[in-house]
Design an enzyme around this catalytic site. Sequence first.
Site, PDB file in Angstrom:
ATOM      1  N   TYR A 227      13.865  16.124  28.648  1.00  0.00           N
ATOM      2  CA  TYR A 227      13.725  15.191  27.666  1.00  0.00           C
ATOM      3  C   TYR A 227      12.028  15.127  27.189  1.00  0.00           C
ATOM      4  CZ  TYR A 227      18.189  13.671  28.014  1.00  0.00           C
ATOM      5  OH  TYR A 227      19.704  13.607  28.247  1.00  0.00           O
ATOM      6  N   ILE A 228      11.873  15.094  25.929  1.00  0.00           N
ATOM      7  CA  ILE A 228      10.667  15.188  25.373  1.00  0.00           C
ATOM      8  C   ILE A 228      10.213  13.916  25.071  1.00  0.00           C
ATOM      9  CG2 ILE A 228       9.287  16.255  23.659  1.00  0.00           C
ATOM     10  CD1 ILE A 228      10.529  18.331  25.570  1.00  0.00           C
TER      11      ILE A 228
END
Length: 155
Positions: free
Chosen positions: A30-31
């Site tokens: 997850y960015i």
Amino acid sequence: MAKEIERKFLVSGDGWRSEAETGSVFQQAYIVTMDDRSVRVRIADGKSARMTLKVGKSAVVRDEFEYEIPLSDALAMIDLAVGIVIEKTRYRVPFHGFVWEVDVYDGALQGLVIAEVEMRSEDDRPDLPDWIGREVSGERRFSNQYLALDGRPPD
């Protein structure tokens, strides 16, 4: 834009394995994570990569935008992950007109097994295989986003 309409369940036992198609190994990072949206990068079998933006607060339906990206970009983005990088093998299991995706987690989440069924409509009522356990749709602690941030919840 696509709509993601799915239900999620814990898996009880290995009864699904005899019907499963070959698995794909995923690395997922997850960015960006927020309460109602996320941006993730996923590498499949070390060969291809996709970036996905999901938006929505519903337990079952969210807007989903997904794009293929260069593997080299995905590898660079994984280094920017918020939380842990999720490692899992996904198996497809056809059952009574629906395809169930069974995720067997590895690494920090080893031992967790979750099944999802994607539906065409919120009104769909797929038959539940006998290896399906408790429904966890809407329990945020079982979403991949929260697993990446908070680790494995108690069952």
